[in-house]
Design a protein around this motif. Sequence first.
Motif: not given
Length: 620
Positions: A221, A240, A244, A247, A255, A258-259, A262-263
């Motif tokens: 983060h 991301n 991911g 997660q 989740e 989802r991440l 994004i990548d």
Amino acid sequence: MRWMLLCIFSFSFHFGFAQADSLLEMSFSDRYLALKKAFPRINNDQDSVEMVNNLAVIEDFARKHHQKRMLLELRCLKLFRLSDKRNANHELVVSGFQKLIEDAAHEDFPQIKALCYFELGEYYWEREHEISKSIQSYEAAYTIAKEIPDNDFFEKKEIFYKLGERYFYLNDFPTARKFFSEAQTINNPWDPLHPNIRLNNTLGLTYLIQGNLDEAEKCFHLALDYAEKANAKVWIGTLNGNLGGIQIKRGNLDEGIRLLRIDEKISLGRNSKASASGALIEIARLSLKKGDVESASRQLDSAIMLVNSNISFPKKKAVYPLMSEIARAKGDWKTAALYMDSTVLVQDSIFNKDKSLRQLRLDQRLELEASKTEIAKTEAENRRKTFQMYGLIAGLLLALGAGGLILRQKRKTDEARKLSDKLLLNILPENVAAELKEKGKAAARKFEDVTVLFSDFKGFTTYSENMPADELVAILDDYFKAFDTIITNSGLEKIKTIGDAYMCVGGMPTSDPDHAQKVVKAALEMQKVMAEKTAGWQLRIGIHTGPVVAGIVGTKKFAYDIWGDTVNTAARMEQNSEPGKINISQSTFEKVKEHFKCSYRGKIQAKNKGELDMYFVEEG
């Protein structure tokens, strides 16, 4: 203001040095960065006439103003350009660094000393692959830089980070974190945002690998915050993806996907196909974990298509085991084993030129071997269940043929014992195998006079990068089978293969006065095989005669191996051979000169051995 000053100086620098006097007013870091910008390091570019002239002007300026430190800085820049060149003379580069370090110490100039040790570490790591020397140089740079105030040395954070990165690469994560944590405390005006992204990302990976998800997430983060401030799109995608992965490990699969998406989206948008393929590989792994084998297979195919089947070595290390798992899930055991073999082959072909790095990667290879063992166990379990079924049938028929069944079972047991003995003899010499069976162990022995042969294929790394794995393994297997036949017929002992390298020895475990002649004759037959095969590969062979120690390594998956300076020298003979040639040492030449025509090559520099007399074998 600091960067504005550097830009103004750089502009004037290229237009006759009208403002050259401003160099004298700058701090070391500002001046060095200005010079570095004016004389950039461009790999393997020949220095232009203009650049050479400009350097001469600045050197004259420094001498005129008695600027000894500035002269050292210019020497530093020129040496770094030299070390970047592919064909740079190794001795010239290393002696140049050592002399500059001595001169910097004489002038009490710790920044240049630290820079030289740092660049020497980079040179040993990237160009020479000498891990221990590289780490020693990095640590010398770190020790010096640690004593320099942050604001007096622009490269301080990079030195701390790079040393941590190298230990990360060597899987020493606690040590890596020590240097990363120290790098985080350094704050000076020359630090842009990108190094902080890289630093926190790699620190997060050390925690992730060791299962500390909370600390890993904090680091990712923090790196993502830096990436968003810098608008570093590719890094935003990568981080991301890393989040991911966390997660997913926590069981939040949706989740995590989802991440990862994004990548994938950001990477494709930035035409970063390698990063996108990495995200797809993770999604494939997740699909397999959820039991959706077909989806995993599709995602993996998409990842490979993104890079047009030219998968990089790091990707292969991830893709091949995953391919093996998918094949295993489909019940295709042969394909699963083939991909696991390809994984081991990739590992060997990357590192087979550097003994120390192969040792550092031994744990990874054992991991892969363990995966192969797991496949074998599954197959054995399936056979066991089949045998159980046969046992039930046998029970029903026992009354009719008990005697016959017992006889057949004894025959099977005898055949299994013979197969076990045959497999053991495939791994160990006959007398060593007998000693192991009798005593449960085999003592190491020293042999005073043997001849060792090393060979490897020209351009094998290129073949492994551009050729399908099954085709590559098939060709390699064809050559090695032919070599095995030659070695067996010649009365020699095969020791091992490492990637594309083949190693055998004559004169042990049973003494043989003609061992050198037999090894050279076998080498000629191997080159004859190379000429006859249609694959068109070429082979380098090196041979040396001397003493060795031989014995069994390990207690599981043990192997018969040999050690000593003779082995190292034989390897140097192979490295200094040429495609299609047999390169022998002076000691081997003395034993075979009456039996083979040889041509003297002179004294040739061999890595870590100095100059050695070498000969090419021309014919028998």
